[in-house]
Structure formats: C-alpha cells, structure tokens
Design a protein around this motif. Structure first.
Motif, PDB file in Angstrom:
ATOM      1  N   ARG A 134       0.812  -1.219   0.000  1.00 33.72           N
ATOM      2  CA  ARG A 134       0.000   0.000   0.000  1.00 33.72           C
ATOM      3  C   ARG A 134       0.844   1.268   0.000  1.00 33.72           C
ATOM      4  N   TYR A 135       2.148   1.107   0.102  1.00 31.29           N
ATOM      5  CA  TYR A 135       3.016   2.280   0.154  1.00 31.29           C
ATOM      6  C   TYR A 135       3.152   2.898  -1.235  1.00 31.29           C
ATOM      7  N   PHE A 136       2.999   4.191  -1.313  1.00 29.01           N
ATOM      8  CA  PHE A 136       3.160   4.881  -2.582  1.00 29.01           C
ATOM      9  C   PHE A 136       3.678   6.294  -2.332  1.00 29.01           C
TER      10      PHE A 136
ATOM     11  N   LYS B 241      15.374   4.061   5.952  1.00 31.04           N
ATOM     12  CA  LYS B 241      14.830   3.149   6.969  1.00 31.04           C
ATOM     13  C   LYS B 241      13.316   3.301   7.048  1.00 31.04           C
ATOM     14  N   GLU B 242      12.812   4.529   6.865  1.00 34.01           N
ATOM     15  CA  GLU B 242      11.373   4.772   6.911  1.00 34.01           C
ATOM     16  C   GLU B 242      10.655   4.052   5.771  1.00 34.01           C
TER      17      GLU B 242
ATOM     18  N   ALA C  15      10.511   0.339   6.490  1.00 32.04           N
ATOM     19  CA  ALA C  15       9.454   0.034   7.468  1.00 32.04           C
ATOM     20  C   ALA C  15       8.079   0.084   6.813  1.00 32.04           C
ATOM     21  N   LYS C  16       7.844   1.067   5.957  1.00 30.78           N
ATOM     22  CA  LYS C  16       6.539   1.187   5.296  1.00 30.78           C
ATOM     23  C   LYS C  16       6.291   0.043   4.320  1.00 30.78           C
ATOM     24  N   LEU C  17       7.371  -0.483   3.736  1.00 27.36           N
ATOM     25  CA  LEU C  17       7.232  -1.624   2.832  1.00 27.36           C
ATOM     26  C   LEU C  17       7.090  -2.934   3.597  1.00 27.36           C
TER      27      LEU C  17
END
Length: 192
Positions: free
Chosen positions: A61-63, A82-83, A86-88
C-alpha cells in the motif's frame, strides 16, 4: 477519448541512466516515466516487493505521490531510507522491488470534494444562524424603539445580505451532481 498509457518507465540514477541494481540504504534513485496526454496530473508510484526469487511480487500500500509535467513526464527521486523499508514491511533490502504507476481515482477525488463541501455547508449554516440571530435582534430593537429607522435599515440590509449569501452557498454546495460530472468529464478527457 485518450486513455493515459505509460510509454517509458525506468529506475535511474541522477543523470537519467537506467539502473539494474539498487536499493542500498541512503541511496537515491529516480523514477523516470512518460505518460503522453496526461499532463500536469497527479500520479502515484506504487511499490511492489518480491521477498524471494521463487515468490511472486506482492502489492504494497506504500506509494509516493508526484505530478506529471506539461509534457506528461515524471522525474521523481526515491530515497531508500529506513522509513521506506518500514513502510514496505521488509526487514532488509535483499528483495526485488518494482514500481507501478497509477492515478488517484476519480471516485476518491469526488469523495474528497463531497467531504469538503459538507464542511463548508456546516460552516455556512453556523454563519447563517448567527446572521439570522443578529437580524432578529435588530428587528426586536427597532420594534422596542431602541434604535432609529436609519440604523435598523443599515443593519437589516447588512445581515440580510449575509443571510442570502449563506443560503445561496448552502444551496449551491448541496447540488453535488454538477461537481461530480465536471470532475469526471475532466478526468476522462486526459488532454493537456
């Protein structure tokens, strides 16, 4: 009607040279793409992860949201931080990562427009109530001979104009279908 079609899409370095290996922490890559006839429009870059060579890519859902330029081109920096990891939902960068381009759906834009209209309508209703109370107060003071006819006329006209303006705004914003179709027509045309 012209439908947007991606004619070019690459991971590149800062100079625009396509890359085959990437994804090191802190590294910045670029998504370079061309979408003719889709000019100055919002585009989403979705990231898909393949954790093992035998597994399929899974949609994440990361975009990142970006915008095409006046020629339908995209040149967006992507930092492997790193962010982002984490989102992936990945523990390391030892994965295959690909991207897909998409656009914000017209339905989402319509929902945002409707939500915005509801907020404005609620604000206008509050202003309408306040203006009507003030108008009633002026009428009451005039009836009780606490103010002159000139003062009454001046304030009554001011509050009456405010009441009319609020009512007109509420009526205009309540007619949703006109805005919905305007957005749909614009989005279905896809012309620069």
């Amino acid at each position: 009607m012209v439908h947007p079609t991606v004619t070019e899409a690459n991971w590149t370095d800062a100079s625009g040279t396509p890359k085959t290996t990437s994804g090191f922490i802190g590294e910045i890559n670029y998504v370079i793409a061309t979408v003719p006839n889709f000019c100055n429009e919002e585009v989403r870059i979705y990231f898909h992860v393949k954790a093992h060579k035998d597994s399929a890519y899974y949609k994440n859902r990361y975009f990142i949201t970006t915008k095409t330029d006046s020629e339908g081109k995209i040149n967006t920096a992507v930092s492997f931080s790193k962010e982002m990891k984490a989102k992936l939902g990945i523990s390391n960068w030892n994965v295959n990562l690909k991207f897909a381009l998409g656009k914000k759906s017209s339905v989402t834009k319509i929902e945002e427009n409707l939500k915005s209209n509801k907020l404005v309508i609620n604000q206008k209703k509050i202003l309408l109530d306040a203006a009507q109370e003030k108008m009633f107060s002026v009428e009451e003071k005039w009836i009780k001979n606490e103010i002159s006819k000139d003062t009454y006329d001046r304030w009554y006209n001011t509050y009456n104009t405010e009441v009319k303006s609020c009512k007109d705004s509420i009526t205009r914003l309540s007619h949703v279908d006109k805005h919905v179709f305007t957005i749909l027509k614009k989005k279905l045309g896809f012309t620069c």
